[in-house]
Design an enzyme around this catalytic site. Structure first.
Site, mmCIF file in Angstrom:
data_model
loop_
_atom_site.group_PDB
_atom_site.id
_atom_site.type_symbol
_atom_site.label_atom_id
_atom_site.label_comp_id
_atom_site.label_asym_id
_atom_site.label_seq_id
_atom_site.Cartn_x
_atom_site.Cartn_y
_atom_site.Cartn_z
ATOM 1 N N HIS A 161 0.844 -1.212 -0.068
ATOM 2 C CA HIS A 161 0.250 -0.029 0.019
ATOM 3 C C HIS A 161 0.785 1.327 -0.131
ATOM 4 O O HIS A 161 0.343 2.512 0.358
ATOM 5 C CB HIS A 161 -0.897 0.023 1.255
ATOM 6 C CG HIS A 161 -1.941 -1.035 1.257
ATOM 7 N ND1 HIS A 161 -2.565 -1.639 2.248
ATOM 8 C CD2 HIS A 161 -2.309 -1.898 0.193
ATOM 9 C CE1 HIS A 161 -3.402 -2.627 1.920
ATOM 10 N NE2 HIS A 161 -3.282 -2.892 0.714
ATOM 11 N N CYS A 168 3.346 13.566 -7.404
ATOM 12 C CA CYS A 168 2.342 14.446 -7.991
ATOM 13 C C CYS A 168 1.059 13.593 -8.187
ATOM 14 O O CYS A 168 0.891 12.541 -8.853
ATOM 15 C CB CYS A 168 3.090 14.766 -9.440
ATOM 16 S SG CYS A 168 2.022 15.918 -10.392
ATOM 17 N N SER A 187 -6.621 -7.481 10.075
ATOM 18 C CA SER A 187 -8.199 -7.817 10.286
ATOM 19 C C SER A 187 -8.620 -8.674 9.241
ATOM 20 O O SER A 187 -9.930 -8.932 9.325
ATOM 21 C CB SER A 187 -9.025 -6.309 10.649
ATOM 22 O OG SER A 187 -8.681 -5.589 9.211
ATOM 23 N N ASN A 219 -2.755 -12.484 16.292
ATOM 24 C CA ASN A 219 -3.620 -11.632 16.537
ATOM 25 C C ASN A 219 -4.394 -11.557 17.777
ATOM 26 O O ASN A 219 -4.866 -12.923 18.306
ATOM 27 C CB ASN A 219 -4.629 -11.517 15.552
ATOM 28 C CG ASN A 219 -5.437 -10.167 15.397
ATOM 29 O OD1 ASN A 219 -5.730 -9.848 16.347
ATOM 30 N ND2 ASN A 219 -5.675 -9.829 14.019
ATOM 31 N N ALA A 248 1.739 -9.216 18.666
ATOM 32 C CA ALA A 248 2.776 -9.563 18.048
ATOM 33 C C ALA A 248 3.977 -9.216 18.701
ATOM 34 O O ALA A 248 5.000 -10.039 18.711
ATOM 35 C CB ALA A 248 2.782 -8.711 16.813
HETATM 36 C C1 BV8 Z 1 -8.344 -2.378 -4.936
HETATM 37 C C2 BV8 Z 1 -2.997 2.900 2.532
HETATM 38 C C3 BV8 Z 1 -8.803 -2.685 -7.360
HETATM 39 C C4 BV8 Z 1 -3.556 4.412 2.728
HETATM 40 C C5 BV8 Z 1 -4.610 1.415 2.852
HETATM 41 C C6 BV8 Z 1 -12.438 -7.267 -3.013
HETATM 42 C C7 BV8 Z 1 -11.479 -7.365 -4.284
HETATM 43 C C8 BV8 Z 1 -10.781 -6.193 -4.349
HETATM 44 C C9 BV8 Z 1 -11.272 -4.856 -3.759
HETATM 45 C C10 BV8 Z 1 -12.102 -5.080 -2.802
HETATM 46 C C11 BV8 Z 1 -12.868 -5.993 -2.739
HETATM 47 N N1 BV8 Z 1 -13.776 -5.723 -1.611
HETATM 48 C C12 BV8 Z 1 -13.426 -4.497 -1.531
HETATM 49 C C13 BV8 Z 1 -12.671 -3.921 -2.271
HETATM 50 C C14 BV8 Z 1 -12.220 -2.740 -2.190
HETATM 51 C C15 BV8 Z 1 -11.227 -2.133 -1.104
HETATM 52 C C16 BV8 Z 1 -11.595 -3.083 0.376
HETATM 53 O O1 BV8 Z 1 -10.735 -4.026 0.316
HETATM 54 N N2 BV8 Z 1 -12.193 -2.622 1.227
HETATM 55 C C17 BV8 Z 1 -12.639 -2.877 2.354
HETATM 56 C C18 BV8 Z 1 -12.659 -1.892 3.290
HETATM 57 C C19 BV8 Z 1 -13.551 -4.072 2.462
HETATM 58 N N3 BV8 Z 1 -9.894 -2.214 -1.693
HETATM 59 C C20 BV8 Z 1 -9.457 -1.486 -2.321
HETATM 60 O O2 BV8 Z 1 -9.906 -0.534 -2.542
HETATM 61 C C21 BV8 Z 1 -7.914 -1.822 -2.755
HETATM 62 N N4 BV8 Z 1 -7.970 -1.551 -3.970
HETATM 63 O O3 BV8 Z 1 -8.936 -3.414 -4.731
HETATM 64 O O4 BV8 Z 1 -7.952 -2.027 -6.389
HETATM 65 C C22 BV8 Z 1 -9.903 -1.880 -7.616
HETATM 66 C C23 BV8 Z 1 -9.557 -0.590 -8.290
HETATM 67 C C24 BV8 Z 1 -10.660 0.018 -8.553
HETATM 68 C C25 BV8 Z 1 -12.144 -0.517 -8.405
HETATM 69 C C26 BV8 Z 1 -12.435 -1.678 -7.690
HETATM 70 C C27 BV8 Z 1 -11.265 -2.378 -7.297
HETATM 71 C C28 BV8 Z 1 -6.898 -0.562 -2.027
HETATM 72 C C29 BV8 Z 1 -6.976 -1.352 -0.605
HETATM 73 C C30 BV8 Z 1 -5.731 -0.272 0.021
HETATM 74 C C31 BV8 Z 1 -6.340 0.659 0.805
HETATM 75 N N5 BV8 Z 1 -5.015 1.497 1.634
HETATM 76 N N6 BV8 Z 1 -3.680 1.877 3.148
HETATM 77 C C32 BV8 Z 1 -3.425 4.705 4.299
HETATM 78 O O5 BV8 Z 1 -2.788 3.947 5.204
HETATM 79 O O6 BV8 Z 1 -3.942 5.711 4.559
HETATM 80 S S1 BV8 Z 1 -5.502 0.133 3.506
HETATM 81 C C33 BV8 Z 1 -5.384 0.522 5.010
HETATM 82 O O7 BV8 Z 1 -6.360 -0.041 5.913
HETATM 83 C C34 BV8 Z 1 -4.157 -0.208 5.818
HETATM 84 O O8 BV8 Z 1 -3.007 0.019 4.812
HETATM 85 C C35 BV8 Z 1 -4.512 -1.548 6.070
HETATM 86 O O9 BV8 Z 1 -4.197 -2.336 5.038
HETATM 87 C C36 BV8 Z 1 -6.041 -1.667 6.145
HETATM 88 C C37 BV8 Z 1 -6.426 -1.702 7.727
HETATM 89 O O10 BV8 Z 1 -6.149 -3.185 7.684
HETATM 90 P P1 BV8 Z 1 -5.473 -3.523 8.855
HETATM 91 O O11 BV8 Z 1 -3.993 -3.547 8.574
HETATM 92 O O12 BV8 Z 1 -5.814 -5.334 9.066
HETATM 93 O O13 BV8 Z 1 -5.786 -2.798 9.910
HETATM 94 P P2 BV8 Z 1 -6.831 -2.867 11.208
HETATM 95 O O14 BV8 Z 1 -7.104 -1.705 11.827
HETATM 96 O O15 BV8 Z 1 -7.875 -3.101 10.105
HETATM 97 O O16 BV8 Z 1 -6.758 -4.309 11.936
HETATM 98 C C38 BV8 Z 1 -5.593 -4.278 12.929
HETATM 99 C C39 BV8 Z 1 -5.554 -5.647 13.201
HETATM 100 O O17 BV8 Z 1 -4.253 -5.902 14.084
HETATM 101 C C40 BV8 Z 1 -6.889 -6.073 14.198
HETATM 102 O O18 BV8 Z 1 -7.330 -7.574 13.803
HETATM 103 C C41 BV8 Z 1 -6.327 -6.090 15.528
HETATM 104 O O19 BV8 Z 1 -7.163 -6.989 16.339
HETATM 105 C C42 BV8 Z 1 -4.922 -6.339 15.323
HETATM 106 N N7 BV8 Z 1 -4.159 -6.111 16.555
HETATM 107 C C43 BV8 Z 1 -4.345 -4.848 17.402
HETATM 108 N N8 BV8 Z 1 -3.153 -4.835 18.196
HETATM 109 C C44 BV8 Z 1 -2.370 -5.932 18.084
HETATM 110 C C45 BV8 Z 1 -2.823 -6.658 17.029
HETATM 111 N N9 BV8 Z 1 -2.205 -7.725 16.063
HETATM 112 C C46 BV8 Z 1 -1.148 -8.125 16.803
HETATM 113 N N10 BV8 Z 1 -0.424 -7.409 17.616
HETATM 114 C C47 BV8 Z 1 -1.069 -6.285 18.355
HETATM 115 N N11 BV8 Z 1 -0.484 -5.498 19.478
#
Ligand code: BV8
Length: 256
Positions: free
Chosen positions: A131, A139, A199, A223, A241
């Site tokens: 990502h 740009c 997640s 996790n 972790a």
């Molecule tokens: C795309 C950068 C093609 C920006 C980020 C199916 C197939 C394809 C696409 C999709 C699909 N369904 C939906 C989509 C669209 C979308 C998507 O997935 N949406 C989600 C919300 C359903 N995906 C996209 O748009 C992707 N692009 O598919 O392109 C396309 C193009 C055009 C039209 C259609 C398709 C792009 C996705 C990338 C987005 N950018 N980041 C920024 O950071 O500002 S994503 C961003 O959120 C992060 O990078 C990260 O990936 C994500 C959050 O996820 P996690 O990292 O898992 O973090 P989260 O907070 O959710 O969870 C934390 C976990 O840690 C928890 O489980 C918690 O319990 C645990 N935890 C907590 N403490 C600890 C711990 N674990 C261990 N130790 C600890 N101490």
């Protein structure tokens, strides 16, 4: 007088012997990390309620091209605040354990969804950033990375006149093709696939552990909470972790 307060020693983790055996015999390891691995460094995860100034903003609104087009200054300032916070923190024991784990195996691929660069700062040498990286700016029109820019206007402008933006992948944007190809190849060819601190809800990254599973790898989830992947994982180590990884590292073969 009370004794010196020993730092909280984490409970020894029950690591399944079958997992230790798999790791001892493995040559090819792949790891996918998410925001959770940076939580113990003090970086809020996306699922945590963002604290302070950003508590009222939803990353799903800000981390999008539409959000940037709607209010470029707000999105730029959100990333500038995150960049400032990242500059003030250090990699944690989880990042450091993964950097050491890389030395233990001939084929070790670390894929991260995080944009904070903490794996590289911890010493990991091969990091595939699915990502992008918040430390890079590009740009918004030419999409070329810009090394330096004049602060002042928010967002700053490229010499071509267009706004600059963070070099990260927003929701709705395609992931870097080479990074995704490398990540998919690692998932298909590894013997053990770790999914750590994610997640498992953001695609296509969330597909990688299932690709590894389908190819016959042992999938290990680290996790503190359950995720949609938990029921598909062969091994689930419930804990942070920064606690689990050092204990796992201590049970792995010595450096190759
Ligand atoms: C795309 C950068 C093609 C920006 C980020 C199916 C197939 C394809 C696409 C999709 C699909 N369904 C939906 C989509 C669209 C979308 C998507 O997935 N949406 C989600 C919300 C359903 N995906 C996209 O748009 C992707 N692009 O598919 O392109 C396309 C193009 C055009 C039209 C259609 C398709 C792009 C996705 C990338 C987005 N950018 N980041 C920024 O950071 O500002 S994503 C961003 O959120 C992060 O990078 C990260 O990936 C994500 C959050 O996820 P996690 O990292 O898992 O973090 P989260 O907070 O959710 O969870 C934390 C976990 O840690 C928890 O489980 C918690 O319990 C645990 N935890 C907590 N403490 C600890 C711990 N674990 C261990 N130790 C600890 N101490």
């Amino acid at each position: 007088m009370g004794g010196r307060h020993e730092p909280e020693r984490p409970m020894p983790l029950a690591i399944p012997p079958e997992l230790i055996a798999r790791l001892a015999g493995a040559q090819r390891i792949a790891v996918l990390t998410g925001a959770g691995i940076s939580a113990e460094s003090g970086i809020p995860t996306f699922r945590d309620a963002l604290t302070g100034l950003w508590a009222r903003y939803d990353p799903l609104q800000l981390a999008t091209p539409e959000g940037f087009a709607r209010d470029p200054a707000l999105v730029w300032d959100w990333y500038a605040e995150r960049r400032r916070r990242i500059a003030q923190v250090q990699p944690n024991l989880g990042h450091l354990a993964l950097a050491q784990m890389e030395q233990r195996y001939p084929h070790f691929t670390l894929v991260t969804q995080n944009v904070d660069g903490l794996h590289q700062r911890a010493g990991s040498r091969t990091v595939i950033e699915l990502h992008g990286n918040i430390g890079r700016v590009k740009c918004s029109r030419e999409l070329t990375v810009v090394a330096a820019y004049a602060e002042g206007e928010s967002p700053p402008r490229c010499p071509c006149g267009a706004w600059l933006r963070p070099d990260v992948v927003w929701f709705g944007e395609l992931l870097p093709e080479q990074a995704m190809e490398q990540a998919e190849a690692a998932a298909r060819n590894c013997e053990v696939f770790f999914t750590i601190g994610t997640s498992a809800e953001v695609y296509p990254a969330a597909e990688l552990p299932m690709t590894a599973r389908a190819a016959g790898a042992a999938v290990v989830e680290i996790n503190p909470d359950k995720t949609p992947l938990t029921r598909h994982a062969h091994f689930v180590l419930h804990g942070p972790a920064g606690v689990v990884l050092p204990q796992l590292l201590a049970r792995m073969p010595a450096a190759a």
